[in-house]
Design a protein around this motif. Structure first.
Motif, PDB file in Angstrom:
ATOM      1  N   ILE A  48       0.858  -1.180   0.000  1.00  0.00           N
ATOM      2  CA  ILE A  48       0.000   0.000   0.000  1.00  0.00           C
ATOM      3  C   ILE A  48       0.897   1.235   0.000  1.00  0.00           C
ATOM      4  CG2 ILE A  48      -1.773   1.279   1.267  1.00  0.00           C
ATOM      5  CD1 ILE A  48      -2.563  -1.401   2.577  1.00  0.00           C
ATOM      6  N   LYS A  49       0.788   2.044  -1.010  1.00  0.00           N
ATOM      7  CA  LYS A  49       1.616   3.246  -1.116  1.00  0.00           C
ATOM      8  C   LYS A  49       0.905   4.490  -0.586  1.00  0.00           C
ATOM      9  CE  LYS A  49       5.134   1.242  -3.150  1.00  0.00           C
ATOM     10  NZ  LYS A  49       6.440   1.136  -2.451  1.00  0.00           N
ATOM     11  N   ASP A  50      -0.400   4.382  -0.374  1.00  0.00           N
ATOM     12  CA  ASP A  50      -1.203   5.518   0.074  1.00  0.00           C
ATOM     13  C   ASP A  50      -0.987   5.753   1.563  1.00  0.00           C
ATOM     14  OD1 ASP A  50      -3.084   7.440   0.638  1.00  0.00           O
ATOM     15  OD2 ASP A  50      -4.830   6.149   0.284  1.00  0.00           O
ATOM     16  N   ALA A  51      -0.282   6.839   1.911  1.00  0.00           N
ATOM     17  CA  ALA A  51       0.015   7.128   3.316  1.00  0.00           C
ATOM     18  C   ALA A  51      -1.249   7.429   4.116  1.00  0.00           C
ATOM     19  CB  ALA A  51       0.990   8.295   3.426  1.00  0.00           C
ATOM     20  N   GLY A  52      -2.334   7.756   3.430  1.00  0.00           N
ATOM     21  CA  GLY A  52      -3.577   8.047   4.120  1.00  0.00           C
ATOM     22  C   GLY A  52      -4.480   6.852   4.295  1.00  0.00           C
ATOM     23  N   HIS A  53      -4.010   5.664   3.901  1.00  0.00           N
ATOM     24  CA  HIS A  53      -4.812   4.455   4.075  1.00  0.00           C
ATOM     25  C   HIS A  53      -5.144   4.286   5.562  1.00  0.00           C
ATOM     26  CE1 HIS A  53      -5.775   0.169   4.320  1.00  0.00           C
ATOM     27  NE2 HIS A  53      -6.040   0.221   3.016  1.00  0.00           N
ATOM     28  N   THR A 101      -1.527  -5.478   1.185  1.00  0.00           N
ATOM     29  CA  THR A 101      -2.820  -6.150   1.120  1.00  0.00           C
ATOM     30  C   THR A 101      -2.636  -7.520   0.487  1.00  0.00           C
ATOM     31  OG1 THR A 101      -3.324  -5.165  -1.050  1.00  0.00           O
ATOM     32  CG2 THR A 101      -4.116  -4.010   0.912  1.00  0.00           C
ATOM     33  N   THR A 139      -2.655   4.929   8.749  1.00  0.00           N
ATOM     34  CA  THR A 139      -2.928   6.042   9.661  1.00  0.00           C
ATOM     35  C   THR A 139      -3.028   5.552  11.095  1.00  0.00           C
ATOM     36  OG1 THR A 139      -4.104   7.250   7.928  1.00  0.00           O
ATOM     37  CG2 THR A 139      -4.546   7.896  10.199  1.00  0.00           C
ATOM     38  N   ARG A 145       4.927   0.227   7.162  1.00  0.00           N
ATOM     39  CA  ARG A 145       4.667  -0.283   5.813  1.00  0.00           C
ATOM     40  C   ARG A 145       3.475  -1.232   5.901  1.00  0.00           C
ATOM     41  NH1 ARG A 145       9.936  -2.693   3.040  1.00  0.00           N
ATOM     42  NH2 ARG A 145       8.569  -2.518   1.200  1.00  0.00           N
TER      43      ARG A 145
END
Length: 222
Positions: A109-114, A131, A118, A128
């Motif tokens: 997952i590259k989305d820091a806001g996942h 999925t 969070t 890190r």
């Protein structure tokens, strides 16, 4: 002087503090984390409070000395002294790295806001996450800078071995010992970790900082 990380690294290798009934007090390695680690007949309290306060408080308890650091009376005094909060006493497990590829297909997952990232960043640094079909695997640096793992399995695919596969996969992603914290009542999770080769090491009570992240807590530790 032995540091908290020294003690954890040794325990991950199977080298534990002496079973002498004593308590060792060491400084925190992060403003965020204070607490208690309980090994066989030896406890480690990591705090920036005066060690004399710890020893005096423990001496004042009317309880089994071997269990005094995990006694609710001591933990309540520790929380009051530090202004921190706590959730539960967890079992500590450690697993060594494994060679080769993970047994399940993982997508980072590259989305820091996942949401999982969070949430994890409230407790850990260098987070890190990956999925898999039906689950999420998260790693990050927690107590003493150790590398910790957690997983989440969707309700619809539970009881199919995915949790065990994910925590096994985590051992293929690292080159150092990997730690897990499991609530003692969560027998399903404990069985999954042990089936994946993680060894029980002790127990911990983590005292959480009341200070919000970004208000003085560092972004990384070593």
């Amino acid at each position: 002087m032995e540091t908290l990380r020294d003690i954890l690294d040794a325990a991950a290798r199977g080298i534990f503090p002496p079973a002498d009934g004593r308590t060792t007090v060491v400084p925190q390695q992060s403003p965020r984390d204070a607490g208690v680690l309980a090994f066989t007949a030896h406890s480690v309290v990591f705090t920036d409070e005066d060690p004399d306060w710890v020893y005096e408080t423990l001496r004042g308890l009317d309880c089994d000395p071997l269990a005094s650091t995990m006694n609710p009376l001591f933990l309540a005094a520790f929380l009051a002294k530090t202004g921190r909060t706590a959730e539960t006493i967890d079992s500590m497990l450690a697993g060594s790295p494994l060679p080769g590829r993970p047994p399940v297909t993982l997508t980072e997952i590259k989305d820091a806001g996942h949401p999982r990232i969070t949430y994890a960043r409230r407790r850990r640094d260098d987070v890190r996450a990956w999925t898999a079909e039906g689950g999420v695997l998260v790693t990050g640096r927690g107590i003493g800078g150790r590398l910790e793992v957690s997983v989440e399995v969707d309700e619809g695919v539970r009881h199919r071995g995915l949790g065990r596969a994910l925590v096994t996969a985590a051992r293929h992603l690292v080159d150092e010992p990997l730690w897990a914290q499991v609530a003692p009542g969560n027998a399903r999770s404990a069985r999954a970790f042990q089936a994946a080769g993680y060894r029980p090491v002790g127990a911990e009570a983590l005292l959480l900082s009341a200070m919000p992240r970004g208000a003085g807590c560092p972004d990384s530790r070593s």
